[in-house]
Design a protein around this motif. Structure first.
Motif, short mmCIF file in Angstrom:
data_model
loop_
_atom_site.label_atom_id
_atom_site.label_comp_id
_atom_site.label_asym_id
_atom_site.label_seq_id
_atom_site.Cartn_x
_atom_site.Cartn_y
_atom_site.Cartn_z
N GLY A 1 0.81 -1.21 0.00
CA GLY A 1 0.00 0.00 0.00
C GLY A 1 0.85 1.26 0.00
O GLY A 1 2.00 1.25 -0.40
N PRO A 2 0.28 2.37 0.49
CA PRO A 2 1.00 3.64 0.54
C PRO A 2 2.31 3.50 1.32
O PRO A 2 2.39 2.77 2.30
N GLY A 3 3.33 4.17 0.85
CA GLY A 3 4.63 4.09 1.50
C GLY A 3 5.39 2.82 1.15
O GLY A 3 6.39 2.49 1.78
N ALA A 4 4.91 2.09 0.15
CA ALA A 4 5.51 0.81 -0.21
C ALA A 4 6.92 0.93 -0.75
O ALA A 4 7.69 -0.02 -0.68
N LEU A 5 7.27 2.07 -1.28
CA LEU A 5 8.61 2.23 -1.83
C LEU A 5 9.66 1.97 -0.76
O LEU A 5 10.74 1.46 -1.06
N GLY A 6 9.36 2.26 0.48
CA GLY A 6 10.28 2.01 1.58
C GLY A 6 10.58 0.54 1.80
O GLY A 6 11.57 0.18 2.42
N ARG A 7 9.72 -0.34 1.28
CA ARG A 7 9.95 -1.79 1.40
C ARG A 7 10.83 -2.33 0.29
O ARG A 7 11.29 -3.46 0.36
N VAL A 8 11.05 -1.52 -0.75
CA VAL A 8 11.94 -1.92 -1.84
C VAL A 8 13.36 -1.55 -1.43
O VAL A 8 13.63 -0.41 -1.06
N LYS A 9 14.27 -2.52 -1.48
CA LYS A 9 15.65 -2.31 -1.02
C LYS A 9 16.65 -2.52 -2.15
O LYS A 9 16.40 -3.29 -3.09
N SER A 10 17.78 -1.84 -2.04
CA SER A 10 18.87 -2.04 -3.00
C SER A 10 19.26 -3.51 -3.02
O SER A 10 19.28 -4.17 -1.99
N GLY A 11 19.52 -4.02 -4.22
CA GLY A 11 19.91 -5.40 -4.39
C GLY A 11 18.77 -6.34 -4.74
O GLY A 11 19.00 -7.47 -5.15
N MET A 12 17.52 -5.88 -4.55
CA MET A 12 16.37 -6.73 -4.91
C MET A 12 16.28 -6.85 -6.43
O MET A 12 16.63 -5.93 -7.17
N GLN A 13 15.77 -7.98 -6.89
CA GLN A 13 15.44 -8.16 -8.29
C GLN A 13 14.14 -7.41 -8.55
O GLN A 13 13.25 -7.41 -7.69
N VAL A 14 14.04 -6.77 -9.71
CA VAL A 14 12.87 -5.93 -9.95
C VAL A 14 12.49 -5.92 -11.43
O VAL A 14 13.34 -6.06 -12.30
N THR A 15 11.19 -5.80 -11.66
CA THR A 15 10.65 -5.52 -12.98
C THR A 15 9.84 -4.25 -12.84
O THR A 15 8.95 -4.18 -11.99
N VAL A 16 10.16 -3.24 -13.65
CA VAL A 16 9.45 -1.97 -13.59
C VAL A 16 8.87 -1.70 -14.97
O VAL A 16 9.57 -1.78 -15.98
N THR A 17 7.59 -1.38 -15.01
CA THR A 17 6.96 -0.96 -16.26
C THR A 17 6.41 0.44 -16.06
O THR A 17 6.06 0.83 -14.95
N GLY A 18 6.36 1.18 -17.14
CA GLY A 18 5.87 2.55 -17.04
C GLY A 18 5.82 3.21 -18.39
O GLY A 18 5.77 2.54 -19.43
N THR A 19 5.87 4.53 -18.38
CA THR A 19 5.83 5.31 -19.61
C THR A 19 6.92 6.37 -19.57
O THR A 19 7.29 6.86 -18.51
N ALA A 20 7.41 6.72 -20.75
CA ALA A 20 8.35 7.81 -20.88
C ALA A 20 7.55 9.07 -21.14
O ALA A 20 6.71 9.11 -22.04
N SER A 21 7.77 10.10 -20.32
CA SER A 21 7.00 11.33 -20.45
C SER A 21 7.89 12.53 -20.16
O SER A 21 8.40 12.66 -19.05
N GLY A 22 8.10 13.36 -21.16
CA GLY A 22 8.88 14.58 -20.98
C GLY A 22 10.29 14.33 -20.48
O GLY A 22 10.79 15.09 -19.67
N GLY A 23 10.92 13.27 -20.93
CA GLY A 23 12.28 12.97 -20.51
C GLY A 23 12.36 12.21 -19.19
O GLY A 23 13.45 11.88 -18.73
N ASN A 24 11.22 11.95 -18.57
CA ASN A 24 11.18 11.18 -17.32
C ASN A 24 10.50 9.84 -17.56
O ASN A 24 9.63 9.73 -18.40
#
Length: 111
Positions: A75-98
């Motif tokens: 839920g909210p604040g979940a980014l704090g549970r993601v740690k360096s070294g974890m395996q990850v798959t990220v999907t998203g969109t490119a928007s304005g250089g971000n």
């Protein structure tokens, strides 16, 4: 794909007939850094020989970003549970250089 996980390699995605939407960004790799202060995540992508794409990719998360950690929707604040070294798959969109993340699936690597 690792049994019981939601990770798919680019080769598996092509074999399954998955085609990205225009402007879509998808990265499979390892979490290099997490910054909860500005809701960002840097991923060191899985390296392919002679691949010219950037080795690290930065994503910005929004309140609408779905985050799954070790198979559990977070839920909210979940980014704090993601740690360096974890395996990850990220999907998203490119928007304005971000790169804006729409879904982050992270987990500890199995040995």
């Amino acid at each position: 794909m690792v049994a019981g996980s939601q990770f798919m390699t680019p080769g598996e995605a092509r074999a399954a007939g998955v085609t990205p939407a225009p402007g879509a960004v998808s990265v499979v790799g390892t979490v290099a850094s997490v910054r909860t202060a500005d809701a960002s995540l840097v991923v060191t992508r899985a390296y392919k020989f002679r691949d010219s794409r950037p080795r690290t990719v930065r994503f910005t998360l929004t309140s609408g970003t779905a985050v799954v950690v070790n198979g559990v929707p977070a839920g909210p604040g979940a980014l704090g549970r993601v740690k360096s070294g974890m395996q990850v798959t990220v999907t998203g969109t490119a928007s304005g250089g971000n790169n804006l993340a729409t879904r982050v699936v992270a987990g500890t690597a199995r040995r």
